[in-house]
Design a protein around this motif. Structure first.
Motif, PDB file in Angstrom:
ATOM      1  N   GLY A  42       0.793  -1.223   0.000  1.00  0.00           N
ATOM      2  CA  GLY A  42       0.000   0.000   0.000  1.00  0.00           C
ATOM      3  C   GLY A  42       0.823   1.269   0.000  1.00  0.00           C
ATOM      4  N   SER A  43       2.131   1.170  -0.119  1.00  0.00           N
ATOM      5  CA  SER A  43       2.976   2.371  -0.190  1.00  0.00           C
ATOM      6  C   SER A  43       2.613   3.178  -1.430  1.00  0.00           C
ATOM      7  N   THR A  44       2.564   4.494  -1.266  1.00  0.00           N
ATOM      8  CA  THR A  44       2.113   5.355  -2.354  1.00  0.00           C
ATOM      9  C   THR A  44       3.177   6.361  -2.762  1.00  0.00           C
ATOM     10  N   TYR A  45       3.085   6.823  -4.004  1.00  0.00           N
ATOM     11  CA  TYR A  45       4.021   7.775  -4.585  1.00  0.00           C
ATOM     12  C   TYR A  45       3.223   8.744  -5.457  1.00  0.00           C
ATOM     13  N   TYR A  46       3.630  10.019  -5.456  1.00  0.00           N
ATOM     14  CA  TYR A  46       2.905  11.037  -6.219  1.00  0.00           C
ATOM     15  C   TYR A  46       3.869  11.990  -6.897  1.00  0.00           C
ATOM     16  N   ARG A  47       3.433  12.529  -8.030  1.00  0.00           N
ATOM     17  CA  ARG A  47       4.185  13.652  -8.588  1.00  0.00           C
ATOM     18  C   ARG A  47       3.853  14.877  -7.758  1.00  0.00           C
ATOM     19  N   ASP A  48       4.782  15.805  -7.688  1.00  0.00           N
ATOM     20  CA  ASP A  48       4.624  16.959  -6.797  1.00  0.00           C
ATOM     21  C   ASP A  48       3.354  17.754  -7.106  1.00  0.00           C
ATOM     22  N   ALA A  49       2.990  17.863  -8.371  1.00  0.00           N
ATOM     23  CA  ALA A  49       1.874  18.725  -8.761  1.00  0.00           C
ATOM     24  C   ALA A  49       0.521  18.240  -8.247  1.00  0.00           C
ATOM     25  N   VAL A  50       0.445  16.975  -7.834  1.00  0.00           N
ATOM     26  CA  VAL A  50      -0.845  16.452  -7.385  1.00  0.00           C
ATOM     27  C   VAL A  50      -0.859  16.103  -5.898  1.00  0.00           C
ATOM     28  N   LYS A  51       0.276  16.236  -5.239  1.00  0.00           N
ATOM     29  CA  LYS A  51       0.324  15.923  -3.811  1.00  0.00           C
ATOM     30  C   LYS A  51      -0.665  16.799  -3.040  1.00  0.00           C
ATOM     31  N   GLY A  52      -1.414  16.166  -2.154  1.00  0.00           N
ATOM     32  CA  GLY A  52      -2.397  16.899  -1.373  1.00  0.00           C
ATOM     33  C   GLY A  52      -3.741  17.029  -2.056  1.00  0.00           C
ATOM     34  N   ARG A  53      -3.810  16.717  -3.343  1.00  0.00           N
ATOM     35  CA  ARG A  53      -5.078  16.797  -4.084  1.00  0.00           C
ATOM     36  C   ARG A  53      -5.552  15.422  -4.560  1.00  0.00           C
ATOM     37  N   PHE A  54      -4.630  14.578  -4.951  1.00  0.00           N
ATOM     38  CA  PHE A  54      -4.962  13.249  -5.465  1.00  0.00           C
ATOM     39  C   PHE A  54      -4.589  12.191  -4.437  1.00  0.00           C
ATOM     40  N   THR A  55      -5.382  11.115  -4.399  1.00  0.00           N
ATOM     41  CA  THR A  55      -5.089   9.992  -3.516  1.00  0.00           C
ATOM     42  C   THR A  55      -5.248   8.696  -4.298  1.00  0.00           C
ATOM     43  N   ILE A  56      -4.208   7.877  -4.297  1.00  0.00           N
ATOM     44  CA  ILE A  56      -4.276   6.565  -4.930  1.00  0.00           C
ATOM     45  C   ILE A  56      -4.510   5.520  -3.847  1.00  0.00           C
ATOM     46  N   SER A  57      -5.348   4.550  -4.163  1.00  0.00           N
ATOM     47  CA  SER A  57      -5.644   3.488  -3.201  1.00  0.00           C
ATOM     48  C   SER A  57      -5.960   2.208  -3.970  1.00  0.00           C
ATOM     49  N   ARG A  58      -6.011   1.088  -3.243  1.00  0.00           N
ATOM     50  CA  ARG A  58      -6.397  -0.159  -3.903  1.00  0.00           C
ATOM     51  C   ARG A  58      -7.329  -0.944  -3.018  1.00  0.00           C
ATOM     52  N   ASP A  59      -8.207  -1.691  -3.653  1.00  0.00           N
ATOM     53  CA  ASP A  59      -9.126  -2.596  -2.972  1.00  0.00           C
ATOM     54  C   ASP A  59      -8.707  -4.013  -3.369  1.00  0.00           C
ATOM     55  N   ILE A  60      -8.065  -4.699  -2.447  1.00  0.00           N
ATOM     56  CA  ILE A  60      -7.511  -6.012  -2.755  1.00  0.00           C
ATOM     57  C   ILE A  60      -8.615  -7.005  -3.112  1.00  0.00           C
ATOM     58  N   ALA A  61      -9.731  -6.934  -2.423  1.00  0.00           N
ATOM     59  CA  ALA A  61     -10.822  -7.877  -2.676  1.00  0.00           C
ATOM     60  C   ALA A  61     -11.405  -7.709  -4.072  1.00  0.00           C
ATOM     61  N   LYS A  62     -11.356  -6.486  -4.591  1.00  0.00           N
ATOM     62  CA  LYS A  62     -11.942  -6.214  -5.906  1.00  0.00           C
ATOM     63  C   LYS A  62     -10.902  -6.127  -7.003  1.00  0.00           C
ATOM     64  N   ASP A  63      -9.615  -6.287  -6.667  1.00  0.00           N
ATOM     65  CA  ASP A  63      -8.540  -6.142  -7.667  1.00  0.00           C
ATOM     66  C   ASP A  63      -8.686  -4.824  -8.428  1.00  0.00           C
ATOM     67  N   THR A  64      -8.919  -3.780  -7.695  1.00  0.00           N
ATOM     68  CA  THR A  64      -9.173  -2.479  -8.310  1.00  0.00           C
ATOM     69  C   THR A  64      -8.313  -1.410  -7.648  1.00  0.00           C
ATOM     70  N   VAL A  65      -7.795  -0.524  -8.459  1.00  0.00           N
ATOM     71  CA  VAL A  65      -7.022   0.627  -7.998  1.00  0.00           C
ATOM     72  C   VAL A  65      -7.830   1.886  -8.304  1.00  0.00           C
ATOM     73  N   TYR A  66      -7.799   2.826  -7.386  1.00  0.00           N
ATOM     74  CA  TYR A  66      -8.556   4.060  -7.533  1.00  0.00           C
ATOM     75  C   TYR A  66      -7.621   5.266  -7.534  1.00  0.00           C
ATOM     76  N   LEU A  67      -8.059   6.313  -8.188  1.00  0.00           N
ATOM     77  CA  LEU A  67      -7.386   7.609  -8.105  1.00  0.00           C
ATOM     78  C   LEU A  67      -8.460   8.645  -7.793  1.00  0.00           C
ATOM     79  N   GLN A  68      -8.487   9.069  -6.542  1.00  0.00           N
ATOM     80  CA  GLN A  68      -9.414  10.124  -6.122  1.00  0.00           C
ATOM     81  C   GLN A  68      -8.759  11.460  -6.415  1.00  0.00           C
ATOM     82  N   MET A  69      -9.428  12.263  -7.217  1.00  0.00           N
ATOM     83  CA  MET A  69      -8.862  13.543  -7.627  1.00  0.00           C
ATOM     84  C   MET A  69      -9.749  14.663  -7.118  1.00  0.00           C
ATOM     85  N   ASN A  70      -9.210  15.477  -6.229  1.00  0.00           N
ATOM     86  CA  ASN A  70      -9.932  16.613  -5.656  1.00  0.00           C
ATOM     87  C   ASN A  70      -9.284  17.919  -6.084  1.00  0.00           C
TER      88      ASN A  70
END
Length: 122
Positions: A55-83
């Motif tokens: 679950g370790s995450t990495y971001y480009r500087d321009a999106v830090k604090g606005r975007f969040t990447i996450s994964r749902d292991i049960a669903k084999d799905t990765v998300y990118l929440q963009m605010n």
């Protein structure tokens, strides 16, 4: 490995979107899952990545604090929440999977989904 991206759309500046990347056809515990974007006339650029196993995450500087990447292991799905989206976030967004460890270099990711278009109006 197949990756299916979805969730793009048109949003006003300051708004939010959540992108999804459904993965299939593999065992993802050893993968790094990434999001890239490509605006018209520009090169594809790294946005964010997450290690499936830890679950370790990495971001480009321009999106830090606005975007969040996450994964749902049960669903084999990765998300990118963009605010707090900005017009400069407008691009086709691609999900990718790689086994070569953390990298912001697109060529080091072995598998790619189709793009999903995000348009942010001012």
């Amino acid at each position: 490995v197949q990756l299916q991206a979805s969730g793009g759309g048109l949003v006003q500046a300051g708004g939010s979107l959540r992108l999804s990347c459904a993965a299939s056809g593999g065992t993802f515990s050893r993968y790094l899952m990434g999001w890239f974007r490509q605006a018209p006339g520009k090169e594809r650029e790294f946005v964010a990545a997450i290690r499936w196993s830890t679950g370790s995450t990495y971001y480009r500087d321009a999106v830090k604090g606005r975007f969040t990447i996450s994964r749902d292991i049960a669903k084999d799905t990765v998300y990118l929440q963009m605010n707090s989206l900005k017009p400069e976030d407008t691009a086709a967004y691609y999900c990718a999977a790689g086994t070569k460890g953390y990298s912001q270099t697109a060529s080091l990711y072995e598998y790619w989904g189709q793009g999903t278009l995000v348009t942010v109006s001012s």
